[in-house]
Write an enzyme that holds these catalytic residues in place. Sequence first.
Site, short mmCIF file in Angstrom:
data_model
loop_
_atom_site.label_atom_id
_atom_site.label_comp_id
_atom_site.label_asym_id
_atom_site.label_seq_id
_atom_site.Cartn_x
_atom_site.Cartn_y
_atom_site.Cartn_z
N GLY A 1 26.39 31.67 51.05
CA GLY A 1 26.16 30.56 50.03
C GLY A 1 26.15 29.26 50.76
N MET A 2 27.13 28.90 51.35
CA MET A 2 27.27 27.52 52.04
C MET A 2 26.35 27.63 53.37
SD MET A 2 30.32 25.87 54.40
CE MET A 2 29.67 26.16 56.05
N GLU B 1 37.25 33.51 45.97
CA GLU B 1 37.26 34.58 44.97
C GLU B 1 38.48 35.59 45.32
OE1 GLU B 1 33.99 36.21 47.67
OE2 GLU B 1 34.75 34.27 47.16
N ASP C 1 39.43 48.09 45.15
CA ASP C 1 40.88 48.57 44.46
C ASP C 1 41.90 47.40 44.81
OD1 ASP C 1 39.90 50.10 42.52
OD2 ASP C 1 40.09 52.02 43.75
N SER D 1 34.67 60.76 38.90
CA SER D 1 35.05 59.62 39.64
C SER D 1 35.01 58.56 38.67
CB SER D 1 34.25 59.44 41.10
OG SER D 1 32.98 59.65 40.69
N CYS E 1 30.53 31.40 51.40
CA CYS E 1 30.21 32.14 52.48
C CYS E 1 28.65 31.84 53.05
CB CYS E 1 30.76 33.60 52.62
SG CYS E 1 30.69 34.27 54.33
N HIS F 1 35.95 32.87 51.09
CA HIS F 1 35.70 33.51 50.02
C HIS F 1 37.10 33.22 49.19
CE1 HIS F 1 32.47 36.32 51.22
NE2 HIS F 1 33.06 36.17 52.42
#
Length: 546
Positions: free
Chosen positions: A382-383, A507, A74, A16, A380, A505
């Site tokens: 973090g806020m 990102e 993925d 894997s 998130c 998010h």
Amino acid sequence: MSKQTKYIFVTGGVMSGLGKGITAASLGKILTARGFSVNIQKLDQYLNFDAGTLNPAEHGEVYVTADGAETDLDLGHYERFIDRELDQSSSVMTGRILRQILDDERAGKYLGKTVQIIPHVTGEIQRHILEASHGFDVQITEIGGTVGDYEGLALVEAVRQLRQKVGAENVMYAHVVFVPYLGTSKEMKTKPAQNSVRGLREVGIQVDLLCVRSDNPLNEDAYEKLSLYCDVDPNAIVALPTVKTVYQVPLSMEQQGIGKVVCQRLGLVQRAAELENWSALVDSILRSKKIARIGLVAKYLSNEDTYKSVCEAIHAAGWYHSRNTEIVWIDAEELEADVSALQTVEGIVVPGGFGKRGVEGKIKAIEYARLNNLPFLGLCLGMQAAVIEFARNVAGLEGAHSTEFNPDTQYPVIDILPGQSGKNMGGTMRLGNYTAQVRPDSRTEQIYGVKKITERHRHRYEFNNEYAKKLSDAGLIFAAKSADNSLVEMIELDKHPFFVASQFHPEFLSRPNRPHPLFREFIGATIKNASYKPTANCKSNKRVLS
């Protein structure tokens, strides 16, 4: 008459972690670069319904699609490579397949027949593949796990059968293997790859494209052995040695002629691949010399894939500014006792997460960034941590907290939405795309350049509006709110090099050649602010101009 979709099934063998996802994404890239419409899908062996409750420390980040699917990481690779938003149909776990079959059985849809792996489980798998492929020129489906896993037998059998349903000329099987280098005899050993291909042949699948991962360049002897013993055309063997950046992989595959091989095998029109912009991206990555040191204040440190999209967004923003970014992993729990680790970085990112562990360290990191003019980006949780820190240390709400971590706090500045409590885990979250209105004349409006934004969410708790006036009067700026003005989506501080945090998010929308505006401007501010250096060995929250 509708066009016939072509299918590429990507499997993996030997072991894997070889990079099936990158291989599938790279195949998607070289086909989209030829103008074909491509969809990519991941079929996983896990009996979970989706990835929402998987431990990120073990499985990496939970990626979220626009329509709110909680998926394997993925899918982040897929979206970054083909630059298209995927959906629920692109991530299917075996638990979802089995649940549908059992629901159908209870509803009497099988008319009293015995329910079996073949044809019922395989048929349901095929239904998901065919429905996801509708309207696309090419459907790429990655099969999770490794050939030989008991859990994946039904998935492999399903894609074998599908060749008969859609026509052998419309199906291609790509297999990713590893060829190790044995130092004692100074040779590459192809036997594990041969055995893996033999395992596929034993269940009726002949490999059309062999993707060979290695830590060393593949030599001619290895090519010859793989072609002979795996019964694969030498032109359909692609070497995938370890590279400096995964974004080199599509270029490497194209240079080896794999795009032409795929088009020929599937009867697709041969077109030139337009990869100039992608080549420019890779050149920029490889040329970037200067470094920006970004502290990632995290709680899951055993697996860097836990924050994969965050890291990729940081790197992409760095490349935009012709910088390589060095991500410094900082244990949030250790900051609870000592914040000196923050003195070594030029900017701080506090990402999302669940659970109480490490929260106080994240709050201290944010306090450090606020007091010392260190650029800060919160995501998130973090806020939420930034709101808690501001409420405690600026607005005078001592002991302010989130009810997620302290249900009895006197000042619940972060709380769960009405009607959400008491539901099962995974059923209480705001997931996927939501639209927000940006506050005029805010830094956020300058960053985005628009008044309305749409971003992806994955969270359960929200800012408690009962404390909006108190925090606003103390200087906290609510830079974006939900379309109905009921939920805080972003906060920021004035007179700071960069102090911005989002409930969503960002990102997930960042691309390697088009970084998300929040990350882009955060890195820009970090570079501009880098002339500020903390005093050596100082554990206080003061920074001085060097």
